[in-house]
Motif scaffolding. Structure first.
Motif, PDB file in Angstrom:
ATOM      1  N   ARG A 116       4.117   5.301 -11.225  1.00  0.00           N
ATOM      2  CA  ARG A 116       2.726   4.940 -10.853  1.00  0.00           C
ATOM      3  C   ARG A 116       2.561   3.489 -10.920  1.00  0.00           C
ATOM      4  O   ARG A 116       2.106   2.722  -9.747  1.00  0.00           O
ATOM      5  CB  ARG A 116       1.698   5.719 -11.440  1.00  0.00           C
ATOM      6  CG  ARG A 116       0.485   5.350 -10.792  1.00  0.00           C
ATOM      7  CD  ARG A 116      -0.723   6.413 -11.535  1.00  0.00           C
ATOM      8  NE  ARG A 116      -1.954   6.182 -10.932  1.00  0.00           N
ATOM      9  CZ  ARG A 116      -2.632   7.203 -10.192  1.00  0.00           C
ATOM     10  NH1 ARG A 116      -1.796   8.017  -9.591  1.00  0.00           N
ATOM     11  NH2 ARG A 116      -3.781   6.650  -9.523  1.00  0.00           N
ATOM     12  N   SER A 136      -3.128   0.096 -16.525  1.00  0.00           N
ATOM     13  CA  SER A 136      -4.038   1.182 -16.479  1.00  0.00           C
ATOM     14  C   SER A 136      -4.408   1.733 -17.871  1.00  0.00           C
ATOM     15  O   SER A 136      -3.691   1.716 -18.580  1.00  0.00           O
ATOM     16  CB  SER A 136      -3.250   2.301 -15.786  1.00  0.00           C
ATOM     17  OG  SER A 136      -3.925   3.507 -15.625  1.00  0.00           O
ATOM     18  N   ILE A 139      -7.161   5.072  -9.244  1.00  0.00           N
ATOM     19  CA  ILE A 139      -6.828   4.535  -7.803  1.00  0.00           C
ATOM     20  C   ILE A 139      -6.469   5.831  -7.209  1.00  0.00           C
ATOM     21  O   ILE A 139      -5.554   6.747  -7.476  1.00  0.00           O
ATOM     22  CB  ILE A 139      -5.703   3.590  -7.668  1.00  0.00           C
ATOM     23  CG1 ILE A 139      -6.182   2.296  -8.288  1.00  0.00           C
ATOM     24  CG2 ILE A 139      -5.163   3.226  -6.422  1.00  0.00           C
ATOM     25  CD1 ILE A 139      -4.984   1.321  -8.689  1.00  0.00           C
ATOM     26  N   LEU A 198      -7.146  -0.140  -1.218  1.00  0.00           N
ATOM     27  CA  LEU A 198      -5.679  -0.340  -1.117  1.00  0.00           C
ATOM     28  C   LEU A 198      -4.957  -1.413  -0.763  1.00  0.00           C
ATOM     29  O   LEU A 198      -4.022  -1.419  -0.694  1.00  0.00           O
ATOM     30  CB  LEU A 198      -5.079   1.145  -0.494  1.00  0.00           C
ATOM     31  CG  LEU A 198      -5.482   2.402  -0.910  1.00  0.00           C
ATOM     32  CD1 LEU A 198      -4.873   3.435  -0.526  1.00  0.00           C
ATOM     33  CD2 LEU A 198      -5.280   2.431  -2.724  1.00  0.00           C
ATOM     34  N   VAL A 234      -4.664  -3.914  -5.311  1.00  0.00           N
ATOM     35  CA  VAL A 234      -4.585  -2.511  -5.120  1.00  0.00           C
ATOM     36  C   VAL A 234      -6.024  -1.907  -6.189  1.00  0.00           C
ATOM     37  O   VAL A 234      -5.357  -2.131  -7.185  1.00  0.00           O
ATOM     38  CB  VAL A 234      -3.238  -1.685  -5.234  1.00  0.00           C
ATOM     39  CG1 VAL A 234      -3.599  -0.123  -4.824  1.00  0.00           C
ATOM     40  CG2 VAL A 234      -2.323  -1.953  -4.218  1.00  0.00           C
ATOM     41  N   THR A 235      -6.733  -1.424  -5.819  1.00  0.00           N
ATOM     42  CA  THR A 235      -8.045  -1.180  -6.824  1.00  0.00           C
ATOM     43  C   THR A 235      -8.346   0.422  -6.542  1.00  0.00           C
ATOM     44  O   THR A 235      -8.087   0.789  -5.512  1.00  0.00           O
ATOM     45  CB  THR A 235      -8.924  -2.057  -6.617  1.00  0.00           C
ATOM     46  OG1 THR A 235      -9.830  -1.947  -5.578  1.00  0.00           O
ATOM     47  CG2 THR A 235      -8.370  -3.384  -6.742  1.00  0.00           C
ATOM     48  N   VAL A 273      -0.641  -5.719 -13.463  1.00  0.00           N
ATOM     49  CA  VAL A 273      -0.856  -4.099 -13.249  1.00  0.00           C
ATOM     50  C   VAL A 273      -0.851  -3.471 -14.284  1.00  0.00           C
ATOM     51  O   VAL A 273      -0.438  -4.038 -15.819  1.00  0.00           O
ATOM     52  CB  VAL A 273       0.455  -3.684 -12.425  1.00  0.00           C
ATOM     53  CG1 VAL A 273       1.749  -3.740 -13.428  1.00  0.00           C
ATOM     54  CG2 VAL A 273       0.130  -2.098 -12.033  1.00  0.00           C
ATOM     55  N   GLU A 290      -7.855   1.405 -13.470  1.00  0.00           N
ATOM     56  CA  GLU A 290      -6.453   0.541 -13.285  1.00  0.00           C
ATOM     57  C   GLU A 290      -6.432  -0.075 -12.001  1.00  0.00           C
ATOM     58  O   GLU A 290      -7.324   0.241 -10.970  1.00  0.00           O
ATOM     59  CB  GLU A 290      -5.717   2.100 -13.084  1.00  0.00           C
ATOM     60  CG  GLU A 290      -6.075   3.025 -11.664  1.00  0.00           C
ATOM     61  CD  GLU A 290      -4.705   4.235 -12.047  1.00  0.00           C
ATOM     62  OE1 GLU A 290      -3.952   4.211 -12.715  1.00  0.00           O
ATOM     63  OE2 GLU A 290      -5.177   4.804 -11.035  1.00  0.00           O
ATOM     64  N   ILE A 302      -4.511   7.315  -4.889  1.00  0.00           N
ATOM     65  CA  ILE A 302      -3.314   7.548  -3.906  1.00  0.00           C
ATOM     66  C   ILE A 302      -2.809   8.826  -3.898  1.00  0.00           C
ATOM     67  O   ILE A 302      -3.130   9.869  -4.805  1.00  0.00           O
ATOM     68  CB  ILE A 302      -2.138   6.531  -4.404  1.00  0.00           C
ATOM     69  CG1 ILE A 302      -1.862   7.067  -6.002  1.00  0.00           C
ATOM     70  CG2 ILE A 302      -2.637   5.217  -4.707  1.00  0.00           C
ATOM     71  CD1 ILE A 302      -0.742   6.589  -6.750  1.00  0.00           C
ATOM     72  N   TYR A 304       4.608   1.553  -8.383  1.00  0.00           N
ATOM     73  CA  TYR A 304       4.269   1.679  -6.977  1.00  0.00           C
ATOM     74  C   TYR A 304       2.857   0.757  -6.797  1.00  0.00           C
ATOM     75  O   TYR A 304       2.957   0.186  -5.583  1.00  0.00           O
ATOM     76  CB  TYR A 304       3.789   3.176  -6.895  1.00  0.00           C
ATOM     77  CG  TYR A 304       3.282   3.481  -5.417  1.00  0.00           C
ATOM     78  CD1 TYR A 304       3.989   3.618  -4.362  1.00  0.00           C
ATOM     79  CD2 TYR A 304       1.862   3.350  -5.192  1.00  0.00           C
ATOM     80  CE1 TYR A 304       3.472   4.034  -2.941  1.00  0.00           C
ATOM     81  CE2 TYR A 304       1.092   3.718  -3.922  1.00  0.00           C
ATOM     82  CZ  TYR A 304       2.175   3.835  -2.902  1.00  0.00           C
ATOM     83  OH  TYR A 304       1.584   3.959  -1.635  1.00  0.00           O
ATOM     84  N   LEU A 305       1.845   0.672  -7.836  1.00  0.00           N
ATOM     85  CA  LEU A 305       0.824  -0.125  -7.473  1.00  0.00           C
ATOM     86  C   LEU A 305       1.366  -1.482  -7.480  1.00  0.00           C
ATOM     87  O   LEU A 305       0.678  -2.321  -6.463  1.00  0.00           O
ATOM     88  CB  LEU A 305      -0.191   0.264  -8.722  1.00  0.00           C
ATOM     89  CG  LEU A 305      -0.841   1.525  -8.643  1.00  0.00           C
ATOM     90  CD1 LEU A 305      -1.552   1.713 -10.094  1.00  0.00           C
ATOM     91  CD2 LEU A 305      -1.463   2.243  -7.523  1.00  0.00           C
TER      92      LEU A 305
END
Length: 344
Positions: free
Chosen positions: A63, A161, A52, A18, A13-14, A159, A190, A54, A66-67
């Motif tokens: 967040r 950010s 990202i 997604l 996911v970038t 993951v 992120e 979203i 979720y990623l």
């Protein structure tokens, strides 16, 4: 090399996709996710970042969870046979104590990821919090687990950010963020990415095979108090260790993928390692960097680079074989891995 592992499935996911296919296609095409953020850059301008896209305007741990969950579910979905085996999750996170870290409580984050995926409650879990080279450290841990038989499959997820108020404030004060009057800086981004690996002797699947791995430390890191000149000793040693384990010279590497986040320090480090190990005549060796399209994504970068190499090999657009993947952090920790595409 002992204890070889094979990477069999990926998730991503970038800011430019997604899922893994769309992210890798955008990186290949050079499509970036850079845009103005809510952070001020001075002079009435907004800081450029790579968030990202979203729909949910979540921040912080929610967040990040979720990623990570999205990348993990995609990787597991690509290897359905893994669910019936013993799985260990190694989660790669920002360095402990990094200013404005998006999820400082790793255990709480793991709990949220478990709730979102419904997968991780029975898994053994480990956390590697070393920022950008965390993925290399996780790979070393993974092959030990696979060699010992403590796990049949290892899921490595990263993951991170840099788009938090604390992080932006800190790096802006350090003059390290790209701005109009600051060309030698990075763009904060992120991302989340994940990949599943298994022991080579157990795998009949196609994927990327790990051939060599090197983990070292650079004494002249970007914040070294002694103001030592950068000679690339750390990355050179990481390259050398990975190549010696592989049994080849640098000239036989097809191409490289590096976490070149935009600051000249990292370009110089990579160039020095190459120059010090290059032997004999060699044609052009391509170097790819996800930083060109998604900015600095911290601990997610090695899983992103592995995923890109995996996709390039699968789709036939890799710039050679094998590929060398490198990463390092502000404290001087360096990692290099050599991987090769298997027969498909």
């Amino acid at each position: 090399m002992k204890n070889r592992v094979v990477i069999t499935s990926i998730g991503m996911v970038t800011p430019i996709g997604l899922d893994a296919p769309s992210s890798c296609a955008a990186m290949r095409a050079g499509i970036d996710g850079f845009q103005e953020t809510r952070f001020a850059a001075g002079g009435g301008k907004q800081l450029i970042g790579a968030p990202i896209p979203i729909k949910e305007n979540w921040v912080g741990e929610r967040r990040i969870a979720y990623l990570a969950a999205a990348a993990i579910k995609e990787a597991v979905g690509g290897a359905p046979g893994a669910l019936g085996s013993t799985i260990t999750l190694i989660l790669c996170l920002a360095e402990e104590g990094r200013h404005g870290g998006p999820a400082p409580d790793a255990r709480s984050l793991l709990g949220r990821i478990g709730e979102l995926t419904g997968l991780t409650s029975s898994w053994q879990t480990h956390v590697v919090a070393h920022g950008r080279p965390s993925g290399h450290i996780a790979i070393e841990h993974a092959r030990r687990l696979l060699s010992s038989g403590d796990a049949e499959n290892v899921l490595i997820a990263g993951v991170d950010s840099y788009l938090t108020a604390g992080t932006i404030t800190h790096y802006f004060a350090e003059n390290r963020l790209l701005a109009a009057r600051r060309p030698d800086g990075f763009i904060p981004g992120e991302a989340a990415a994940a990949f599943i690996c298994t022991a080579a002797k157990r795998s009949g699947a196609s994927g990327l095979e790990l051939l060599g791995l090197g983990l070292t430390r650079e004494p002249a890191h970007i914040y070294n108090e002694a103001d030592l000149p950068l000679r690339g000793d750390g990355m050179t040693a990481a390259y050398r260790s990975a190549l010696e384990e592989t049994g080849i010279e640098l000239s036989r590497v097809g191409y490289r993928i590096a976490d070149l986040i935009g600051e000249k320090y990292w370009f110089k480090q990579s160039a020095l390692a190459t120059l010090r190990l290059a032997r004999g005549r060699r044609e052009f060796m391509d170097i790819w960097s996800p930083g060109e399209t998604i900015g600095n994504v911290g601990a997610a970068v090695v899983p992103v680079m592995v995923g890109w190499a995996f996709t390039a090999a699968a789709k036939g657009y890799a710039a050679g074989d094998p590929v060398l993947i490198e990463a390092s952090n502000d404290a001087g920790e360096c990692g290099a891995a050599v991987l090769s595409g298997l027969a498909r």
